[in-house]
Design an enzyme around this catalytic site. Structure first.
Site, PDB file in Angstrom:
ATOM      1  N   GLY A  34     -28.165 127.139  33.261  1.00 29.39           N
ATOM      2  CA  GLY A  34     -27.725 128.941  34.156  1.00 29.39           C
ATOM      3  C   GLY A  34     -28.245 130.238  34.311  1.00 29.39           C
ATOM      4  N   GLY A  49     -28.430 129.920  40.629  1.00 36.68           N
ATOM      5  CA  GLY A  49     -27.193 129.170  41.827  1.00 36.68           C
ATOM      6  C   GLY A  49     -25.708 128.878  40.705  1.00 36.68           C
ATOM      7  CG  LEU A  74     -29.848 118.585  30.304  1.00 36.52           C
ATOM      8  CD1 LEU A  74     -29.550 119.560  31.696  1.00 36.52           C
ATOM      9  CD2 LEU A  74     -29.120 118.201  29.700  1.00 36.52           C
ATOM     10  CE1 TYR A 129     -33.308 107.165  43.029  1.00 39.95           C
ATOM     11  CE2 TYR A 129     -35.570 107.894  43.559  1.00 39.95           C
ATOM     12  CZ  TYR A 129     -34.787 108.141  43.026  1.00 39.95           C
ATOM     13  OH  TYR A 129     -33.615 109.509  43.442  1.00 39.95           O
TER      14      TYR A 129
END
Ligand code: NAP
Length: 326
Positions: free
Chosen positions: A46, A49, A98, A201
């Protein structure tokens, strides 16, 4: 097909869809008249963007907003900006990385220790198209950041959300930021057995895979919550195309793409509209397990509608966070 043509028409013209809102609607417009004073909201990522605008507008509507960010300096700057605009705004910040399940657990522990209610969780943070990297826990970075960290965070906060919904009688809502990019993933959708395989990948497909995971996560979570009779919905959104820091690994490519597709692009206030609409709009009471763009429900890909795949991803993610937590 008809749905797609209608959607393109609405995106290009800004014409509203069935909800009365469309691609040109802003977060302030879709929350006009909303009294969010009784709501506590966590917005991951938050501090910039779409997440920053989401936090600003929900705080403006009276919600207590917790900005969960890995960069506390940026989060505090956002808090100050919001409070400068609206002195009565209630904004807090919390450290959340994260890429690290340890950090996710620490954020959840700190939040739960405050004994605050929790009505809305907005899983917004994300990275896009990064070169092959692994998270602190040794998981491919886009899957780890965009999906796995949010999967664990949601599970750790779910009992608190259920308790809040029970005690307040207010419907809880979980919003996952996905993307139209979920359409472009690996051939099997999610490459469970090779999630860390660097030889397969692709920075684009890995992003698509993680955004597909965001929809599948909301779908299976919604099914489980309904089965339990919990008063909480879970939905996923595509916010539109918005030039933000997300493009940091693909700045030139995205500028070229924008040159040819400029009619499709939104500004940040428009980019936060679908998130805010799904998070608080009263017309979505009881609506769960769906996918939205431009503040209207649309049909996602076949993979994203696959219930068996959603359950498989849930079990896979659950086992993975347990294994990595030991
Ligand atoms: N912009 C678009 O066109 C678009 C289109 C479709 C979907 N989306 C989705 O919308 C969401 C928001 O993106 P945005 O465009 O607003 O991009 P953004 O400005 O880069 O915001 C993403 C936020 O996520 C945070 N973040 C990244 N990695 C993190 C981590 N490991 N731990 C905690 N926070 C982390 C970033 O923090 P830092 O500043 O510290 O990196 C940033 O605050 C993303 O999920 C994205 O996939 C965006």
């Amino acid at each position: 097909m008809v749905e797609e043509v209608m959607r393109l028409f609405s995106v290009v013209t800004g014409w509203p869809g069935a909800s009365g809102f469309g691609s040109a609607s802003t977060a302030e417009q879709v929350t006009e008249g909303t009294d969010a004073k009784n709501l506590t909201v966590i917005v991951t990522g938050g501090a910039s963007g779409i997440g920053e605008e989401t936090a600003r507008v929900l705080a403006l509507r009276g919600a207590h907003v917790i900005i969960a960010a890995r960069n506390l300096e940026a989060a505090n700057a956002t808090k100050e900006k919001i409070e400068g605009e609206e002195p009565s705004a209630r904004v807090d910040v919390g450290k959340l990385d994260l890429n690290s399940l340890k950090s996710v657990r620490a954020f959840a522990d700190n939040f739960l220790a405050r004994n605050l209610p929790l009505n809305i969780l907005i899983n917004n943070a994300g990275v896009m198209f990064c070169p092959y990297q692994q998270s602190e826990d040794g998981i491919e970075m886009q899957f780890a950041t965009n999906h796995l960290g949010h999967f664990l965070l949601t599970n750790l906060l779910l009992d608190k959300m259920k308790q809040t919904a029970r005690e307040s009688g207010i419907e809880g809502r979980i919003v996952n930021l996905s993307s139209i990019a979920h359409l472009h993933t690996y051939e099997e959708g999610v490459m469970f057995d090779q999630i860390n395989d660097q030889s397969r990948y692709s920075d684009k497909k890995a992003y698509g895979q993680s955004k597909l995971a965001n929809i599948l996560h909301a779908k299976e979570l919604s099914r489980r919550l309904q089965e339990e009779g919990a008063n909480i919905t879970a939905n996923a959104v595509h916010p539109g195309l918005i030039m933000t820091n997300l493009m940091r690994h693909s700045a030139i490519l995205m500028k070229i793409v924008k040159l040819f597709t400029f009619l499709w692009w939104k500004n940040v206030p428009q980019g936060a509209a679908t998130t805010c609409y799904v998070a608080v709009h009263p017309s979505l009471k009881g609506v769960t397990g769906k996918y939205f763009t431009d503040c209207n429900e649309i049909t996602p890909s076949a993979f994203a509608r696959d219930e068996a795949l959603a359950r498989k991803l849930w079990d896979f993610s659950n086992k993975l966070v347990k294994k990595l937590g030991q």
